[in-house]
Design a protein around this motif. Structure first.
Motif, PDB file in Angstrom:
ATOM      1  N   TYR A 279      -8.304  -0.755  -1.813  1.00  0.00           N
ATOM      2  CA  TYR A 279      -7.325   0.334  -1.711  1.00  0.00           C
ATOM      3  C   TYR A 279      -6.873   0.782  -3.102  1.00  0.00           C
ATOM      4  CZ  TYR A 279      -2.839   2.649  -0.876  1.00  0.00           C
ATOM      5  OH  TYR A 279      -1.797   3.541  -0.877  1.00  0.00           O
ATOM      6  N   THR A 280      -6.555  -0.179  -3.953  1.00  0.00           N
ATOM      7  CA  THR A 280      -6.092   0.161  -5.295  1.00  0.00           C
ATOM      8  C   THR A 280      -7.175   0.888  -6.078  1.00  0.00           C
ATOM      9  OG1 THR A 280      -4.727  -1.841  -5.261  1.00  0.00           O
ATOM     10  CG2 THR A 280      -5.010  -0.757  -7.373  1.00  0.00           C
TER      11      THR A 280
ATOM     12  N   SER B 173      -3.130   5.384   3.572  1.00  0.00           N
ATOM     13  CA  SER B 173      -3.012   3.952   3.288  1.00  0.00           C
ATOM     14  C   SER B 173      -3.209   3.089   4.526  1.00  0.00           C
ATOM     15  CB  SER B 173      -1.631   3.649   2.673  1.00  0.00           C
ATOM     16  OG  SER B 173      -0.605   3.789   3.642  1.00  0.00           O
TER      17      SER B 173
ATOM     18  N   ARG C 248       0.824  -1.205   0.000  1.00  0.00           N
ATOM     19  CA  ARG C 248       0.000   0.000   0.000  1.00  0.00           C
ATOM     20  C   ARG C 248       0.862   1.261   0.000  1.00  0.00           C
ATOM     21  NH1 ARG C 248      -2.732  -2.847   4.098  1.00  0.00           N
ATOM     22  NH2 ARG C 248      -2.027  -1.346   5.668  1.00  0.00           N
TER      23      ARG C 248
ATOM     24  N   TYR D 246      -8.832  -0.288   4.345  1.00  0.00           N
ATOM     25  CA  TYR D 246      -7.848  -0.807   3.402  1.00  0.00           C
ATOM     26  C   TYR D 246      -6.957  -1.890   4.019  1.00  0.00           C
ATOM     27  CZ  TYR D 246      -9.154   3.552   1.072  1.00  0.00           C
ATOM     28  OH  TYR D 246      -9.852   4.590   0.497  1.00  0.00           O
TER      29      TYR D 246
ATOM     30  N   GLN E 205      -9.252  -6.136   0.750  1.00  0.00           N
ATOM     31  CA  GLN E 205      -8.958  -4.778   1.200  1.00  0.00           C
ATOM     32  C   GLN E 205      -7.902  -4.113   0.322  1.00  0.00           C
ATOM     33  OE1 GLN E 205      -8.004  -5.916   5.234  1.00  0.00           O
ATOM     34  NE2 GLN E 205      -9.928  -5.079   6.025  1.00  0.00           N
ATOM     35  N   LEU E 206      -6.913  -4.879  -0.122  1.00  0.00           N
ATOM     36  CA  LEU E 206      -5.903  -4.310  -1.018  1.00  0.00           C
ATOM     37  C   LEU E 206      -6.529  -3.931  -2.355  1.00  0.00           C
ATOM     38  CD1 LEU E 206      -3.007  -3.518  -1.617  1.00  0.00           C
ATOM     39  CD2 LEU E 206      -2.539  -5.899  -2.267  1.00  0.00           C
TER      40      LEU E 206
ATOM     41  N   LEU F 142      -7.379   4.388  -4.705  1.00  0.00           N
ATOM     42  CA  LEU F 142      -6.205   5.149  -5.129  1.00  0.00           C
ATOM     43  C   LEU F 142      -6.345   5.584  -6.582  1.00  0.00           C
ATOM     44  CD1 LEU F 142      -3.441   6.160  -4.161  1.00  0.00           C
ATOM     45  CD2 LEU F 142      -2.472   3.954  -4.853  1.00  0.00           C
TER      46      LEU F 142
END
Length: 212
Positions: free
Chosen positions: A73-74, A152, A24, A157, A69-70, A77
Motif C-alpha cells: 500500500y505504501t 485504501s 492506511r 492492501y 500488504q501495508l 501510495l
C-alpha cells in the motif's frame, strides 16, 4: 515514534485489522494534505515496536500477510503521489487546496480537493472511524462522472473491498456550497481519491462533424 511515544500502528485503536486500516487511512490523509511528506523508519510496513538505533528494523514482520500488504500500500501510495501533480505541485498556497467538508463531526468524514497548476483536481475523502458510511454524499465542483482512482480499502492492501462502485455520476443536488454532488459508500477507516473523468465525444459527433 521513539522514547515512549509508540509506533504509528501501535497508536491506532481497535482490533489487529482495524489498526492496519487506521494506518492506511492516516497515510492516505497525509499524502493528500498539502506539505512535504515524512515517513519514519518501519512505519511503511507496520513495525509495532518503536525504532531503536541500536538494532535493525523488524524485517521478519514481512513474513506476515498484513505487513506485506501495508508495505505494498505504501509503495502504491508513493507511486500515485509522484504521478499526480495535484497532490504536490501547488502545496504552498490556497490555490492548490479547496475544502469540501471540514465540519462533519457526527460522521468523522473529511473531504477536500487538491489542484495542480492547470486546475486539474483530485478529490480526497476520508472516513476516520470504523463505522461504514453508506450513501455518503459530498459536493463536487462540476457535473459529470467521478472515478475512484485510489482506495485504501482495496483487498490487495489488506482491506475488505466492501465499498461499492468505481464510477459515480453527479446529480444536481447542491451540497457543501457546491452545485452538484455524488453519493459514495465509504468503508470504515478508509481513504478514497476521486478524479473527474473527461467527457467522451459521441461517435455521432465525429460522423456529423458536431464538436460543440
Amino acid at each position: 515514534v521513539v522514547h515512549g511515544k509508540r509506533s504509528l500502528i501501535d497508536k491506532m485503536p481497535g482490533t489487529y485489522e482495524e489498526k492496519f486500516a487506521g494506518v492506511r487511512s492516516f497515510l492516505g490523509y497525509m499524502y493528500a494534505h498539502p506539505g512535504k511528506k515524512l515517513l519514519f523508519m518501519g512505519q511503511e510496513f507496520g513495525q509495532f515496536i518503536e525504532w531503536n538505533y541500536q538494532k535493525e528494523l523488524d524485517w521478519l514482520l514481512l513474513d506476515y500477510e498484513k505487513h506485506r500488504q501495508l508495505k505494498a500500500y505504501t509503495a502504491a501510495l508513493n507511486a500515485f503521489y509522484r504521478a499526480t501533480p495535484a497532490l504536490w505541485e501547488v502545496d504552498y498556497s490556497w490555490e492548490g487546496f479547496h475544502w469540501i467538508s471540514a465540519d462533519d463531526a457526527d460522521n468523522s468524514v473529511i473531504a477536500f480537493e487538491r489542484l495542480d497548476a492547470r486546475g486539474r483536481g483530485i478529490i480526497a475523502v476520508f472516513n476516520l472511524t470504523r463505522v461504514p458510511r453508506p450513501d455518503y454524499r459530498i459536493g463536487v465542483p462540476k457535473s459529470g462522472q467521478y472515478e475512484k482512482v485510489f482506495d485504501s480499502d482495496a483487498v490487495e492492501y489488506g482491506g475488505a473491498g466492501t465499498a461499492a462502485g468505481r464510477v459515480f455520476e453527479s446529480g444536481r443536488v447542491p451540497m457543501h456550497g457546491l452545485p452538484h454532488s455524488i453519493a459514495l459508500e465509504l468503508a470504515g477507516h478508509s481513504a478514497v481519491y476521486l478524479r473527474r473523468k473527461p467527457r467522451e465525444k459521441k461517435t455521432e459527433d465525429y460522423i456529423t462533424g458536431r464538436f460543440g
